[in-house]
Design a protein around this motif. Structure first.
Motif, PDB file in Angstrom:
ATOM      1  N   GLN A 223       0.688  -1.306   0.127  1.00 17.28           N
ATOM      2  CA  GLN A 223      -0.200  -0.106  -0.062  1.00 17.28           C
ATOM      3  C   GLN A 223       0.865   1.327  -0.036  1.00 17.28           C
ATOM      4  OE1 GLN A 223      -3.131  -0.115  -0.564  1.00 17.28           O
ATOM      5  NE2 GLN A 223      -3.523   2.195  -0.156  1.00 17.28           N
ATOM      6  N   LEU A 224       2.009   1.195   0.706  1.00 20.28           N
ATOM      7  CA  LEU A 224       2.948   2.455   0.763  1.00 20.28           C
ATOM      8  C   LEU A 224       3.727   2.458  -0.739  1.00 20.28           C
ATOM      9  CD1 LEU A 224       4.436   4.419   2.345  1.00 20.28           C
ATOM     10  CD2 LEU A 224       5.983   2.881   2.977  1.00 20.28           C
ATOM     11  N   ILE A 225       3.896   1.615  -1.270  1.00 17.95           N
ATOM     12  CA  ILE A 225       4.558   1.724  -2.601  1.00 17.95           C
ATOM     13  C   ILE A 225       3.374   2.360  -3.480  1.00 17.95           C
ATOM     14  CG2 ILE A 225       5.369   0.551  -4.316  1.00 17.95           C
ATOM     15  CD1 ILE A 225       6.944  -1.308  -2.247  1.00 17.95           C
ATOM     16  N   LYS A 226       2.232   1.575  -3.426  1.00 22.59           N
ATOM     17  CA  LYS A 226       1.239   2.063  -4.275  1.00 22.59           C
ATOM     18  C   LYS A 226       0.912   3.765  -4.013  1.00 22.59           C
ATOM     19  CE  LYS A 226      -3.380   1.232  -5.985  1.00 22.59           C
ATOM     20  NZ  LYS A 226      -4.541   0.270  -5.566  1.00 22.59           N
ATOM     21  N   GLN A 227       0.997   4.105  -2.809  1.00 21.33           N
ATOM     22  CA  GLN A 227       0.642   5.348  -2.342  1.00 21.33           C
ATOM     23  C   GLN A 227       1.765   6.559  -2.851  1.00 21.33           C
ATOM     24  OE1 GLN A 227       0.145   5.353   1.643  1.00 21.33           O
ATOM     25  NE2 GLN A 227      -2.094   5.056   1.651  1.00 21.33           N
ATOM     26  N   LEU A 228       3.005   5.892  -2.737  1.00 20.08           N
ATOM     27  CA  LEU A 228       4.289   6.885  -3.407  1.00 20.08           C
ATOM     28  C   LEU A 228       4.360   6.779  -4.717  1.00 20.08           C
ATOM     29  CD1 LEU A 228       6.943   5.376  -1.040  1.00 20.08           C
ATOM     30  CD2 LEU A 228       6.047   7.674  -0.928  1.00 20.08           C
ATOM     31  N   TRP A 229       3.807   5.664  -5.489  1.00 20.15           N
ATOM     32  CA  TRP A 229       3.423   5.853  -6.733  1.00 20.15           C
ATOM     33  C   TRP A 229       2.833   6.811  -7.456  1.00 20.15           C
ATOM     34  CZ3 TRP A 229       6.519   4.947 -11.133  1.00 20.15           C
ATOM     35  CH2 TRP A 229       5.830   4.943 -12.465  1.00 20.15           C
ATOM     36  N   GLN A 230       1.484   6.677  -6.483  1.00 21.92           N
ATOM     37  CA  GLN A 230       0.556   7.578  -7.062  1.00 21.92           C
ATOM     38  C   GLN A 230       0.860   9.013  -6.788  1.00 21.92           C
ATOM     39  OE1 GLN A 230      -2.703   6.228  -4.802  1.00 21.92           O
ATOM     40  NE2 GLN A 230      -3.713   4.928  -6.559  1.00 21.92           N
ATOM     41  N   ARG A 231       1.556   9.334  -5.795  1.00 23.09           N
ATOM     42  CA  ARG A 231       1.918  10.841  -5.495  1.00 23.09           C
ATOM     43  C   ARG A 231       3.048  11.407  -6.169  1.00 23.09           C
ATOM     44  NH1 ARG A 231       3.583  13.139   0.520  1.00 23.09           N
ATOM     45  NH2 ARG A 231       3.634  15.235  -0.188  1.00 23.09           N
ATOM     46  N   TYR A 232       4.243  10.402  -6.946  1.00 24.61           N
ATOM     47  CA  TYR A 232       5.103  10.798  -7.705  1.00 24.61           C
ATOM     48  C   TYR A 232       5.364  10.260  -8.885  1.00 24.61           C
ATOM     49  CZ  TYR A 232       6.632  12.527  -3.006  1.00 24.61           C
ATOM     50  OH  TYR A 232       6.614  13.161  -1.837  1.00 24.61           O
ATOM     51  N   GLN A 233       4.070   9.682  -9.393  1.00 19.79           N
ATOM     52  CA  GLN A 233       4.186   9.232 -10.638  1.00 19.79           C
ATOM     53  C   GLN A 233       4.595   9.799 -11.848  1.00 19.79           C
ATOM     54  OE1 GLN A 233       1.658   9.831 -13.338  1.00 19.79           O
ATOM     55  NE2 GLN A 233       2.432   8.079 -14.796  1.00 19.79           N
ATOM     56  N   SER A 234       4.499  11.045 -11.901  1.00 20.34           N
ATOM     57  CA  SER A 234       4.887  11.862 -12.740  1.00 20.34           C
ATOM     58  C   SER A 234       6.534  11.800 -12.949  1.00 20.34           C
ATOM     59  CB  SER A 234       4.275  13.441 -12.788  1.00 20.34           C
ATOM     60  OG  SER A 234       4.693  14.207 -13.729  1.00 20.34           O
ATOM     61  N   VAL A 235       7.136  12.316 -11.690  1.00 17.88           N
ATOM     62  CA  VAL A 235       8.478  12.452 -11.528  1.00 17.88           C
ATOM     63  C   VAL A 235       9.269  10.865 -11.808  1.00 17.88           C
ATOM     64  CG1 VAL A 235      10.311  12.960  -9.910  1.00 17.88           C
ATOM     65  CG2 VAL A 235       8.386  14.160 -10.083  1.00 17.88           C
ATOM     66  N   LEU A 236       8.583   9.961 -11.185  1.00 16.47           N
ATOM     67  CA  LEU A 236       9.188   8.484 -11.222  1.00 16.47           C
ATOM     68  C   LEU A 236       9.046   8.056 -12.926  1.00 16.47           C
ATOM     69  CD1 LEU A 236       7.775   6.942  -8.212  1.00 16.47           C
ATOM     70  CD2 LEU A 236      10.098   7.689  -8.666  1.00 16.47           C
ATOM     71  N   SER A 237       8.071   8.372 -13.401  1.00 12.06           N
ATOM     72  CA  SER A 237       7.845   8.160 -14.792  1.00 12.06           C
ATOM     73  C   SER A 237       8.981   8.816 -15.748  1.00 12.06           C
ATOM     74  CB  SER A 237       6.529   8.077 -15.506  1.00 12.06           C
ATOM     75  OG  SER A 237       5.463   7.470 -14.780  1.00 12.06           O
ATOM     76  N   TYR A 238       8.852  10.118 -15.430  1.00 12.08           N
ATOM     77  CA  TYR A 238       9.962  10.894 -16.115  1.00 12.08           C
ATOM     78  C   TYR A 238      11.282  10.545 -15.998  1.00 12.08           C
ATOM     79  CZ  TYR A 238      12.436  14.612 -18.340  1.00 12.08           C
ATOM     80  OH  TYR A 238      13.055  15.417 -19.372  1.00 12.08           O
ATOM     81  N   LEU A 239      11.679   9.919 -14.936  1.00 19.37           N
ATOM     82  CA  LEU A 239      13.029   9.474 -14.281  1.00 19.37           C
ATOM     83  C   LEU A 239      13.314   8.030 -15.443  1.00 19.37           C
ATOM     84  CD1 LEU A 239      13.415   9.912 -10.675  1.00 19.37           C
ATOM     85  CD2 LEU A 239      14.415  11.028 -12.636  1.00 19.37           C
ATOM     86  N   ILE A 240      12.253   7.271 -15.297  1.00 23.37           N
ATOM     87  CA  ILE A 240      12.353   6.052 -16.044  1.00 23.37           C
ATOM     88  C   ILE A 240      12.423   6.339 -17.483  1.00 23.37           C
ATOM     89  CG2 ILE A 240      11.173   3.921 -16.815  1.00 23.37           C
ATOM     90  CD1 ILE A 240       9.885   3.813 -13.909  1.00 23.37           C
ATOM     91  N   PHE A 241      11.415   7.128 -18.181  1.00 29.37           N
ATOM     92  CA  PHE A 241      11.305   7.374 -19.711  1.00 29.37           C
ATOM     93  C   PHE A 241      12.509   8.259 -20.131  1.00 29.37           C
ATOM     94  CE2 PHE A 241       7.370   5.418 -19.076  1.00 29.37           C
ATOM     95  CZ  PHE A 241       7.345   4.299 -19.966  1.00 29.37           C
ATOM     96  N   GLY A 242      12.891   9.244 -18.965  1.00 28.80           N
ATOM     97  CA  GLY A 242      14.065  10.163 -19.517  1.00 28.80           C
ATOM     98  C   GLY A 242      15.361   9.402 -19.300  1.00 28.80           C
ATOM     99  N   GLY A 243      15.387   8.354 -18.473  1.00 32.38           N
ATOM    100  CA  GLY A 243      16.520   7.654 -18.491  1.00 32.38           C
ATOM    101  C   GLY A 243      16.726   6.752 -19.794  1.00 32.38           C
TER     102      GLY A 243
END
Length: 138
Positions: free
Chosen positions: A3-23
């Protein structure tokens, strides 16, 4: 924990996705640069790498990073123009760093490219977040 991982993903999805696809975009850029730099001057190799990686970046940013919904063809054109316009700005910064790093400071092509890409990725995220995909609620 899940649940914590899901909440963190929802909260920071834009930044995390950008880091993945930016990478991934950066990886594509560096690989293409490395290949073409063997045959052509670095500034031509850098331009080809930029073209290919920007096309990849537009598609991934639109779909997976910023979840951009453009309901009309006109909206798509406006978004694309904005995206490629800001990427063109970062291209000139990119080329400037490469010219100074390689031709002026005589740095290693790939090391200069790596440093350059860190700066460009950060600039592109701010451009995308603040200007291009700003109405996406992320």
């Amino acid at each position: 924990m899940g649940q914590l991982i899901k909440q963190l993903w929802q909260r920071y999805q834009s930044v995390l996705s950008y880091l993945i696809f930016g990478g991934l975009t950066t990886l594509i850029n560096i690989i293409v640069f490395g290949i073409f730099n063997q045959f052509w001057p670095y500034w031509i190799a850098n331009t080809i790498a930029w073209l290919i990686s920007v096309l990849f970046a537009y598609i991934t940013n639109k779909i997976w990073v910023f979840d951009s919904q453009t309901p009309t063809f006109r909206a798509v054109l406006i978004e694309m123009t904005s995206f490629f316009g800001f990427r063109l700005l970062s291209y000139f910064i990119d080329q400037g760093i490469m010219i100074v790093g390689i031709s002026v400071l005589h740095g290693n092509d790939l090391i200069v490219k790596l440093i350059d890409q860190i700066i460009v990725v950060l600039l592109n995220w701010f451009f995308s977040k603040l200007f291009i995909f700003k109405d996406r609620g992320h």
